[in-house]
Design a protein around this motif. Structure first.
Motif, PDB file in Angstrom:
ATOM      1  N   ARG A  64     -44.409 -24.570  34.450  1.00 49.18           N
ATOM      2  CA  ARG A  64     -44.255 -23.110  34.383  1.00 49.18           C
ATOM      3  C   ARG A  64     -45.591 -22.389  34.294  1.00 49.18           C
ATOM      4  O   ARG A  64     -45.663 -21.186  34.516  1.00 49.18           O
ATOM      5  CB  ARG A  64     -43.384 -22.734  33.182  1.00 49.18           C
ATOM      6  CG  ARG A  64     -41.918 -23.129  33.346  1.00 49.18           C
ATOM      7  CD  ARG A  64     -41.092 -22.710  32.122  1.00 49.18           C
ATOM      8  NE  ARG A  64     -39.671 -22.948  32.347  1.00 49.18           N
ATOM      9  CZ  ARG A  64     -39.055 -24.102  32.107  1.00 49.18           C
ATOM     10  NH1 ARG A  64     -39.765 -25.132  31.646  1.00 49.18           N
ATOM     11  NH2 ARG A  64     -37.771 -24.230  32.323  1.00 49.18           N
ATOM     12  N   LYS A  96     -40.451 -11.315  36.482  1.00 50.86           N
ATOM     13  CA  LYS A  96     -40.427 -12.757  36.239  1.00 50.86           C
ATOM     14  C   LYS A  96     -39.410 -13.478  37.123  1.00 50.86           C
ATOM     15  O   LYS A  96     -39.715 -14.516  37.728  1.00 50.86           O
ATOM     16  CB  LYS A  96     -40.125 -13.042  34.773  1.00 50.86           C
ATOM     17  CG  LYS A  96     -40.165 -14.525  34.426  1.00 50.86           C
ATOM     18  CD  LYS A  96     -39.972 -14.755  32.935  1.00 50.86           C
ATOM     19  CE  LYS A  96     -40.036 -16.242  32.600  1.00 50.86           C
ATOM     20  NZ  LYS A  96     -39.883 -16.470  31.137  1.00 50.86           N
ATOM     21  N   GLN A  97     -38.182 -12.959  37.212  1.00 50.19           N
ATOM     22  CA  GLN A  97     -37.166 -13.611  38.017  1.00 50.19           C
ATOM     23  C   GLN A  97     -37.544 -13.615  39.491  1.00 50.19           C
ATOM     24  O   GLN A  97     -37.359 -14.615  40.197  1.00 50.19           O
ATOM     25  CB  GLN A  97     -35.809 -12.929  37.824  1.00 50.19           C
ATOM     26  CG  GLN A  97     -34.655 -13.617  38.544  1.00 50.19           C
ATOM     27  CD  GLN A  97     -34.447 -15.060  38.105  1.00 50.19           C
ATOM     28  OE1 GLN A  97     -34.636 -15.396  36.934  1.00 50.19           O
ATOM     29  NE2 GLN A  97     -34.058 -15.921  39.035  1.00 50.19           N
ATOM     30  N   GLN A 100     -40.095 -16.318  39.998  1.00 52.28           N
ATOM     31  CA  GLN A 100     -39.523 -17.661  40.006  1.00 52.28           C
ATOM     32  C   GLN A 100     -38.922 -17.990  41.366  1.00 52.28           C
ATOM     33  O   GLN A 100     -39.084 -19.100  41.884  1.00 52.28           O
ATOM     34  CB  GLN A 100     -38.457 -17.790  38.908  1.00 52.28           C
ATOM     35  CG  GLN A 100     -38.999 -17.755  37.495  1.00 52.28           C
ATOM     36  CD  GLN A 100     -40.030 -18.844  37.239  1.00 52.28           C
ATOM     37  OE1 GLN A 100     -39.845 -19.994  37.605  1.00 52.28           O
ATOM     38  NE2 GLN A 100     -41.139 -18.484  36.621  1.00 52.28           N
ATOM     39  N   ARG A 103     -41.730 -18.703  43.804  1.00 53.16           N
ATOM     40  CA  ARG A 103     -42.299 -20.042  43.670  1.00 53.16           C
ATOM     41  C   ARG A 103     -41.445 -21.076  44.398  1.00 53.16           C
ATOM     42  O   ARG A 103     -41.957 -21.959  45.097  1.00 53.16           O
ATOM     43  CB  ARG A 103     -42.440 -20.418  42.189  1.00 53.16           C
ATOM     44  CG  ARG A 103     -43.477 -19.603  41.436  1.00 53.16           C
ATOM     45  CD  ARG A 103     -43.321 -19.773  39.925  1.00 53.16           C
ATOM     46  NE  ARG A 103     -43.962 -20.989  39.452  1.00 53.16           N
ATOM     47  CZ  ARG A 103     -43.337 -21.984  38.849  1.00 53.16           C
ATOM     48  NH1 ARG A 103     -42.041 -21.946  38.658  1.00 53.16           N
ATOM     49  NH2 ARG A 103     -44.012 -23.041  38.427  1.00 53.16           N
ATOM     50  N   ASP A 140     -36.646 -24.137  38.112  1.00 52.15           N
ATOM     51  CA  ASP A 140     -37.347 -23.099  37.361  1.00 52.15           C
ATOM     52  C   ASP A 140     -38.723 -23.576  36.910  1.00 52.15           C
ATOM     53  O   ASP A 140     -39.727 -22.891  37.103  1.00 52.15           O
ATOM     54  CB  ASP A 140     -36.507 -22.698  36.145  1.00 52.15           C
ATOM     55  CG  ASP A 140     -37.171 -21.602  35.323  1.00 52.15           C
ATOM     56  OD1 ASP A 140     -37.511 -20.548  35.891  1.00 52.15           O
ATOM     57  OD2 ASP A 140     -37.361 -21.807  34.112  1.00 52.15           O
ATOM     58  N   GLY A 143     -40.481 -25.226  40.256  1.00 47.73           N
ATOM     59  CA  GLY A 143     -40.230 -24.551  41.534  1.00 47.73           C
ATOM     60  C   GLY A 143     -39.585 -25.470  42.547  1.00 47.73           C
ATOM     61  O   GLY A 143     -39.638 -25.221  43.746  1.00 47.73           O
TER      62      GLY A 143
END
Length: 241
Positions: A64, A96-97, A100, A103, A140, A143
């Motif tokens: 992360r 943030k979402q 994610q 990624r 998450d 990725g």
């Protein structure tokens, strides 16, 4: 391990960074030159060696904490169509979402390019990928939403690193993985004979092999090849049916 190469990547801004701007010694998946470098390396090997297949490892983020470097910033800004002035705070907070998903899409993009290059030039070459077995957590954290690669037919074999000495956990991973669309027919579970997670006894190895056999999977991949495999475990493999 290759100081000159590392220095070149550093100068060209091709390495990952964490959220504090600290360098991570991984090539950023968001830098186009890095993906092309991977493709060129694979094709060069295929042209000059009698290979049966190509196996990819580390098709993921280290965790992360990555990647918040300049290449990732540029690629994400292009994705959302605007500049981000407060980097990386915005992608650690309100975006943030979105980040994610970005990624994951960066890894998908690279996998699609690699798969297309290999299959178009060497259609008989088998393409396999080692992945973290604990899906969807790895989508998450690393990725690595790898069921997408199976569903799209990008790879021939997916090899989850199901490294544990807990048979219930191993069986749970197998069932979770098999249930994903397009995965079961491409699934070769990785068994961690000697890994950072555990070191299996002969009895534990045979138990995990039986769990695979009960599910009629195509086979397994044993990690890792060393002297103890031959002396401590291989005699049991020869008599296992």
């Amino acid at each position: 391990r290759l100081p000159a190469f590392a220095q070149k990547m550093r100068r060209e801004g091709r390495l990952m960074e964490d959220a504090n701007g600290k360098e991570i010694p991984w090539l950023s998946i968001s830098h186009p030159a890095n993906v092309q470098f991977e493709i060129d390396s694979i094709l060069e090997m295929a042209r000059h060696a009698p290979l049966d297949g190509i196996h990819l490892d580390y098709m993921r983020y280290p965790g992360r904490e990555a990647d918040y470097g300049p290449a990732a910033k540029k690629a994400f800004e292009a994705r959302i169509g605007r500049k981000i002035n407060n980097w990386p705070r915005e992608v650690l907070g309100p975006l943030k979402q979105d980040y994610q998903i970005f990624r994951q899409e960066e890894i998908h993009r690279a996998m699609r390019k690699i798969s297309q290059a290999v299959k178009s030039q060497f259609p008989d070459l088998t393409l396999s990928v080692a992945v973290w077995g604990a899906w969807p957590d790895c989508a998450d954290a690393q990725g690595q939403d790898w069921p997408v690669w199976c569903k799209e037919g990008l790879i021939d074999w997916i090899i989850p690193m199901n490294y544990t000495d807990n048979p219930d956990q191993f069986a749970g991973w197998l069932d979770l993985q098999r249930a994903q669309p397009g995965v079961e027919e491409r699934l070769l579970p990785g068994i961690g004979l000697i890994s950072s997670n555990a070191e299996l006894t002969p009895a534990q190895l045979l138990q995990q092999l039986d769990l695979v056999k009960q599910r009629n999977l195509k086979g397994v991949v044993l990690y890792r090849l060393d002297a103890s495999l031959e002396t401590r475990l291989y005699p049991y493999l020869k008599i296992w049916k």
